[in-house]
Design an enzyme around this catalytic site. Structure first.
Site, PDB file in Angstrom:
ATOM      1  N   ASP A   1      -4.173-108.609  -0.726  1.00 31.67           N
ATOM      2  CA  ASP A   1      -2.980-108.806  -1.413  1.00 31.67           C
ATOM      3  C   ASP A   1      -3.011-108.077  -2.963  1.00 31.67           C
ATOM      4  O   ASP A   1      -3.779-106.868  -3.013  1.00 31.67           O
ATOM      5  CB  ASP A   1      -2.483-110.323  -1.659  1.00 31.67           C
ATOM      6  CG  ASP A   1      -1.043-110.536  -1.751  1.00 31.67           C
ATOM      7  OD1 ASP A   1      -0.505-110.081  -2.653  1.00 31.67           O
ATOM      8  OD2 ASP A   1      -0.565-111.329  -0.829  1.00 31.67           O
TER       9      ASP A   1
ATOM     10  N   SER B   1      -5.211-103.465  -0.534  1.00 34.98           N
ATOM     11  CA  SER B   1      -4.468-104.358  -1.131  1.00 34.98           C
ATOM     12  C   SER B   1      -3.208-103.772  -1.301  1.00 34.98           C
ATOM     13  O   SER B   1      -2.674-102.647  -1.018  1.00 34.98           O
ATOM     14  CB  SER B   1      -4.884-104.732  -2.558  1.00 34.98           C
ATOM     15  OG  SER B   1      -5.180-103.647  -3.499  1.00 34.98           O
ATOM     16  N   HIS B   2      -2.328-104.633  -2.192  1.00 33.98           N
ATOM     17  CA  HIS B   2      -1.071-104.196  -2.923  1.00 33.98           C
ATOM     18  C   HIS B   2      -1.019-103.608  -4.146  1.00 33.98           C
ATOM     19  O   HIS B   2       0.188-103.689  -4.797  1.00 33.98           O
ATOM     20  CB  HIS B   2      -0.060-105.659  -2.562  1.00 33.98           C
ATOM     21  CG  HIS B   2       0.103-106.101  -1.174  1.00 33.98           C
ATOM     22  ND1 HIS B   2       0.567-107.055  -0.776  1.00 33.98           N
ATOM     23  CD2 HIS B   2      -0.192-105.601   0.041  1.00 33.98           C
ATOM     24  CE1 HIS B   2       0.782-107.451   0.379  1.00 33.98           C
ATOM     25  NE2 HIS B   2       0.037-106.335   0.964  1.00 33.98           N
ATOM     26  N   GLY B   3      -2.250-103.309  -4.582  1.00 34.09           N
ATOM     27  CA  GLY B   3      -2.417-102.417  -5.756  1.00 34.09           C
ATOM     28  C   GLY B   3      -2.203-103.053  -7.075  1.00 34.09           C
ATOM     29  O   GLY B   3      -2.379-104.342  -7.185  1.00 34.09           O
TER      30      GLY B   3
END
EC number: 3.2.1.67
Length: 418
Positions: free
Chosen positions: A219, A241-243
């Protein structure tokens, strides 16, 4: 330099206190096949100021129930040994479901000059959440967060090593003057299952410096929350991940210097339709991205698709965006046909953008008259397929130069973007 001086002002008192006043040390006792939380909590009231609380090296501690630390002043918690959560999912869920659960498996409930310190030993200082078994059965009920820093002023989190956390890792609420550095989070799955919601760090408060953190997760690598101010992330690594995400109403945040490897997003801002407030003075800078699907993504129309179709709004009172800079992004866009990121649970995927080709280096999903001075500068990207890099931007929503031709089509830099 202002931020550096601030760091010196709050990292120094802990060392000074050890010299100026009597300093006590509590070595947390370990009981074989027993819950080590109990002995710690029985003794903790004697070590709430000018003290070190030490989980000793060469020892694996059974943290089989949550730890809620009291208000601390000039206290360091040292993780020299290994810590293990219960292996029983039902045991963990039982604690999380209780009325007195403090919000995380390890909760700091307030204080001044508080340090959480691990070590750099490759074998010791690990915190094992046994998350793989949760991911494999997609168990998302009564999951614990890892570490909560609530209402802590002048705090340090350093050299921590987290292995297979169940879900969220380090969260902060109402804290200020935090230096968070040299931490490792390994939430990578050994199977096809996805490590849902294993966010690395959240920033809820003011004056945060994140440095040299290594995050492999499922995430947000960093999530800057509503009301956060003066947040800097630099020299970090994010994978899977979502950075680096700024969500809702974070003002005065800066996110800079990171490598994103095989992530869904590199830099993201999201606000909900119908939201109000402002996100002001935010910079993402010097970012290298590798195999990222959506390098730069800004939306004022955030919606988790599992909750239904995207909303629509004719209001001009959406979250205001002002002074956003995306500067010096270099990398590769993963436009592999049919590729699905592991967090996808809906059809279409929750991160689906209508009309997107999968080759976009930047997507601006804005409402009219809500964004001022939002610029992409020095974006150098190519796609895995070799196809031209694209962009999505509605010119009717913004009148200023955004650094590229604001249209749905090829990415073409303008003068402001060079």
């Amino acid at each position: 330099m202002m931020f550096s001086r601030m760091l010196l002002s709050f990292s120094g008192p802990l060392a000074y206190a050890a010299i100026a006043v009597a300093w006590s040390t509590f070595a947390v006792p370990h009981t074989k096949d027993g819950d080590d939380t109990l002995a710690l909590m029985a003794a903790i009231s004697d070590y709430t100021s000018d003290a070190s609380i030490v989980f000793e090296a060469d020892t694996t501690y059974n943290i089989w129930s949550p730890i809620t630390f009291p208000h601390f002043t000039n206290v360091e918690v040292v993780i020299s040994g290994n810590l293990t959560y219960p292996t029983s999912i039902k045991t963990v869920q039982g604690h999380v479901a209780t009325a007195n659960y403090a919000g995380a498996w390890f909760s700091f409930t307030g204080g001044h000059n508080v340090t959480l310190r691990g070590n750099t030993d490759p074998d010791w200082g690990w915190v094992d959440g046994h998350g793989q078994q949760w991911w494999d059965i997609m168990q998302q009920t009564d999951r614990p967060s890892g570490w909560l820093f609530k209402n802590v002023t002048n705090g340090i989190i350093r050299d921590m090593k987290i292995y297979k956390p169940i879900a969220w890792n380090f969260g902060t609420i109402g804290s200020s003057n935090m230096h968070i550095f040299n931490n490792i989070i390994l939430a990578n799955s050994e199977s096809a299952s996805f490590p849902f919601n294993t966010d690395g760090f959240s920033a809820g408060g003011s004056n945060f410096l994140f440095e040299n953190n290594h995050v492999v997760n499922g995430d947000d690598c960093l999530a800057v929350g509503s009301g956060a101010k003066n947040v800097t992330w630099r020299d970090g690594y994010c994978e899977g991940s979502h950075g680096l995400s700024v969500g809702s109403l974070g003002a005065g945040g800066q996110v800079a210097s990171v490598e994103n490897n095989r992530t869904l997003y590199a830099a993201r801002f999201k606000s909900w339709t119908g939201g109000n407030g402002a996100a002001v003075n935010i910079t993402w800078k010097n970012i290298t991205f590798i195999d990222v699907m959506l390098p730069i993504f800004v939306t004022q129309n955030y919606q988790e698709q599992s909750g239904g179709p995207y909303p629509s709004s004719s209001s001009v009172n959406e979250t205001r965006i002002e002074n956003f800079l995306f500067d010096n992004f270099v990398g590769v866009i993963n436009d592999t046909p049919g590729y699905v990121e592991g967090s996808c649970i809906t059809e279409p995927c929750w991160y689906h953008v209508s009309g997107a080709t999968g080759k976009e280096g930047v997507i601006f999903d804005l409402y009219p008259k809500t964004a001022t001075n939002i610029v992409v500068k020095n974006l150098v990207a190519h796609t895995l397929s070799g196809a031209p890099v694209a962009a999505m931007c509605n010119s009717s929503t913004i009148s200023s130069d955004v650094g590229f031709v604001c249209s749905d089509g090829p990415y073409v830099p303008t003068q402001a973007g060079l």
